[in-house]
Design an enzyme around this catalytic site. Structure first.
Site, PDB file in Angstrom:
ATOM      1  N   SER A 125       0.819  -1.217   0.000  1.00 37.59           N
ATOM      2  CA  SER A 125       0.000   0.000   0.000  1.00 37.59           C
ATOM      3  C   SER A 125       0.852   1.265   0.000  1.00 37.59           C
ATOM      4  CB  SER A 125      -0.880  -0.009   1.254  1.00 37.59           C
ATOM      5  OG  SER A 125      -1.397   1.268   1.486  1.00 37.59           O
ATOM      6  N   GLU A 127       0.269   3.666   1.720  1.00 40.14           N
ATOM      7  CA  GLU A 127       0.348   4.092   3.131  1.00 40.14           C
ATOM      8  C   GLU A 127       1.748   3.845   3.685  1.00 40.14           C
ATOM      9  OE1 GLU A 127      -1.616   5.337   5.653  1.00 40.14           O
ATOM     10  OE2 GLU A 127      -3.265   5.810   4.325  1.00 40.14           O
ATOM     11  N   TYR A 149      -1.440  -0.276  10.331  1.00 40.39           N
ATOM     12  CA  TYR A 149      -1.701  -0.884   9.016  1.00 40.39           C
ATOM     13  C   TYR A 149      -0.473  -0.712   8.121  1.00 40.39           C
ATOM     14  CZ  TYR A 149      -3.494  -1.195   4.210  1.00 40.39           C
ATOM     15  OH  TYR A 149      -3.673  -1.519   2.883  1.00 40.39           O
TER      16      TYR A 149
HETATM   17  P1  NAP Z   1     -11.131  -5.379   1.286  1.00 36.97           P
HETATM   18  O1  NAP Z   1     -12.287  -5.137   0.388  1.00 36.97           O
HETATM   19  O2  NAP Z   1     -11.116  -4.785   2.654  1.00 36.97           O
HETATM   20  O3  NAP Z   1     -10.938  -6.964   1.419  1.00 36.97           O
HETATM   21  C1  NAP Z   1     -10.116  -7.516   2.391  1.00 36.97           C
HETATM   22  C2  NAP Z   1     -10.215  -9.022   2.307  1.00 36.97           C
HETATM   23  O4  NAP Z   1      -9.364  -9.558   3.329  1.00 36.97           O
HETATM   24  C3  NAP Z   1     -11.624  -9.573   2.539  1.00 36.97           C
HETATM   25  O5  NAP Z   1     -11.836 -10.664   1.683  1.00 36.97           O
HETATM   26  C4  NAP Z   1     -11.555 -10.051   3.986  1.00 36.97           C
HETATM   27  O6  NAP Z   1     -12.363 -11.183   4.225  1.00 36.97           O
HETATM   28  C5  NAP Z   1     -10.094 -10.502   4.068  1.00 36.97           C
HETATM   29  N1  NAP Z   1      -9.642 -10.546   5.459  1.00 36.97           N
HETATM   30  C6  NAP Z   1      -9.576  -9.524   6.340  1.00 36.97           C
HETATM   31  N2  NAP Z   1      -9.138  -9.951   7.530  1.00 36.97           N
HETATM   32  C7  NAP Z   1      -8.926 -11.292   7.387  1.00 36.97           C
HETATM   33  C8  NAP Z   1      -8.508 -12.322   8.277  1.00 36.97           C
HETATM   34  N3  NAP Z   1      -8.189 -12.057   9.540  1.00 36.97           N
HETATM   35  N4  NAP Z   1      -8.461 -13.613   7.799  1.00 36.97           N
HETATM   36  C9  NAP Z   1      -8.775 -13.881   6.531  1.00 36.97           C
HETATM   37  N5  NAP Z   1      -9.188 -12.947   5.642  1.00 36.97           N
HETATM   38  C10 NAP Z   1      -9.258 -11.671   6.069  1.00 36.97           C
HETATM   39  O7  NAP Z   1      -9.772  -4.921   0.578  1.00 36.97           O
HETATM   40  P2  NAP Z   1      -9.524  -4.541  -0.962  1.00 36.97           P
HETATM   41  O8  NAP Z   1      -9.911  -3.114  -1.160  1.00 36.97           O
HETATM   42  O9  NAP Z   1     -10.055  -5.594  -1.831  1.00 36.97           O
HETATM   43  O10 NAP Z   1      -7.930  -4.559  -1.001  1.00 36.97           O
HETATM   44  C11 NAP Z   1      -7.221  -5.745  -1.337  1.00 36.97           C
HETATM   45  C12 NAP Z   1      -5.808  -5.661  -0.780  1.00 36.97           C
HETATM   46  O11 NAP Z   1      -5.149  -4.524  -1.306  1.00 36.97           O
HETATM   47  C13 NAP Z   1      -5.751  -5.541   0.738  1.00 36.97           C
HETATM   48  O12 NAP Z   1      -4.635  -6.264   1.191  1.00 36.97           O
HETATM   49  C14 NAP Z   1      -5.519  -4.046   0.942  1.00 36.97           C
HETATM   50  O13 NAP Z   1      -4.829  -3.807   2.159  1.00 36.97           O
HETATM   51  C15 NAP Z   1      -4.663  -3.703  -0.256  1.00 36.97           C
HETATM   52  N6  NAP Z   1      -4.802  -2.305  -0.698  1.00 36.97           N
HETATM   53  C16 NAP Z   1      -5.991  -1.872  -1.170  1.00 36.97           C
HETATM   54  C17 NAP Z   1      -6.121  -0.564  -1.596  1.00 36.97           C
HETATM   55  C18 NAP Z   1      -7.430  -0.051  -2.162  1.00 36.97           C
HETATM   56  O14 NAP Z   1      -7.484   1.125  -2.532  1.00 36.97           O
HETATM   57  N7  NAP Z   1      -8.455  -0.864  -2.278  1.00 36.97           N
HETATM   58  C19 NAP Z   1      -5.010   0.308  -1.537  1.00 36.97           C
HETATM   59  C20 NAP Z   1      -3.810  -0.183  -1.045  1.00 36.97           C
HETATM   60  C21 NAP Z   1      -3.695  -1.497  -0.648  1.00 36.97           C
HETATM   61  P3  NAP Z   1     -13.808 -11.104   4.916  1.00 36.97           P
HETATM   62  O15 NAP Z   1     -14.778 -10.914   3.788  1.00 36.97           O
HETATM   63  O16 NAP Z   1     -13.913 -12.428   5.580  1.00 36.97           O
HETATM   64  O17 NAP Z   1     -13.775  -9.944   5.856  1.00 36.97           O
END
Ligand code: NAP
Length: 335
Positions: A125, A127, A149
């Protein structure tokens, strides 16, 4: 040619859902590692839930991961599972650091112990940069994380790089700048603005409360960002890439654009000091030229165009939700 198999962790989140759709179109077999009581609504929304194999897998348990990877013998693993909210990480630092770091270490250890050439993608990220030293920022700029985070993502990022250098594993990270879609979590700024503004339009809410609108963010469109992630695993060499739009936009301009588009009065926007963050970064901006040059990723989308998509999808879905049995209001046909 045999079917390519991809394992996706965090498949129930925004990126997991869009990547699954993209890979299914490329005829991959998709295995989603999930925890118990998952919410599959994003996969159902994209109408792909029935095409995916789900496997319960605790990412904090190495032997369970090894067993499940061996069962499917994938070519690629995309790791999206993460506690992904900055504000929640401040409230729950222990769980955030534990899960976001150990899960990555376990997945890479599993790949090393299995000894097969599996390609590994990690979602890092922006961040991680904290207060940006350079604008725009590039892949090897300094990390100065400002919250749990970000610390967890820096550590995971360095573990990935370590496994690449020490063991020659094809493991790489995308340094992702914020990317949005209708499926974005509701606590995130753009989704919140669009959703609540449309609720005001439909008479379901009176005001929109926001925090500091004088900051700038590099924002993009999620369904296009996952293309770059896939391209990263198709290269001959594993490398890290900044995946960003290459432009930043002021949050005030986003709110005004959405309100103007919906014909809402700006008096309904309330700036609330409680929503201000202690360490708000004034501007994020990523230099995506390496991704464009090496991956051939041709991202040129203007964020106002993305907002047009998001507003229209939000209106369609809220209309379905609130007005299922009534006629469509003339007022909304023109938006
Ligand atoms: P998201 O919608 O928040 O999805 C997070 C996923 O992680 C969900 O499937 C959630 O499962 C799973 N998860 C969370 N805690 C967990 C745990 N303890 N055990 C197993 N699974 C867990 O995130 P996203 O926007 O798709 O982002 C995908 C990745 O990119 C993440 O790693 C995020 O940090 C990174 N990222 C995203 C952005 C962005 O702009 N979207 C920017 C920078 C980095 P549940 O459904 O079970 O909760």
């Amino acid at each position: 040619m045999s079917m390519k198999i991809a394992i996706i962790t965090g498949i129930t989140g925004q990126d997991g859902a869009y990547l699954s759709k993209f890979l299914l179109e490329k005829k991959y077999k998709i295995v989603g590692f999930v925890r118990s009581n998952d919410d599959y609504s994003k996969l159902e929304y994209l109408k792909i839930k029935n095409e995916i194999i789900f496997e319960k897998c605790d990412l904090l348990n190495l032997s369970e991961i090894i067993k499940n990877i061996q069962k499917y013998n994938p070519r690629e693993i995309y790791n999206f599972a993460s506690q992904s909210s900055v504000s929640l990480s401040i409230k729950e630092p222990f769980q955030t650091l534990q899960f976001n770091i150990i899960s990555v270490l376990n997945l890479l250890e599993a790949i090393r112990l299995i000894g097969k050439s599996i390609r590994f993608f990690q979602a890092s990220s922006c961040e991680m940069f904290g207060k940006f030293q350079n604008i725009p920022t590039v892949e090897n700029d300094f990390f100065k994380p400002l919250n749990p985070y970000a610390i967890s993502k820096v550590t995971a990022h360095q573990i990935v790089s370590n496994y690449r250098k020490l063991y020659g594993i094809f493991s790489c990270c995308a340094i992702l700048f914020n990317h949005e879609s209708y499926l974005r979590g509701e606590d995130f700024f753009v989704k919140k603005i669009v959703k609540q503004a449309v609720e005001i339009k439909f008479g379901k809410r009176d005001f929109l409360k926001v925090g500091n609108l004088d900051i700038k963010r590099d924002l993009g469109y999620a369904p296009r960002y996952i293309e770059a992630m896939w391209l990263m695993l198709q290269q001959s060499k594993a490398e890290d890439f900044v995946i960003s739009s290459g432009k930043s936009i002021c949050l005030k301009d986003i709110v005004y654009y959405v309100f103007d588009k919906l014909g809402l009065k700006r008096e309904k926007i309330i700036v609330d000091k409680d929503f201000f963050r202690k360490s708000d970064i004034p501007e994020t901006l990523g230099d995506n030229s390496k991704a464009k040059k090496v991956l051939g990723w041709d991202y040129e989308m203007d964020f106002y165009k993305v907002l047009d998509f998001l507003i229209s999808e939000e209106i369609d879905n809220q209309r379905l939700k609130y007005f299922k049995n009534k006629g469509i209001d003339e007022d909304f046909k023109s938006i």
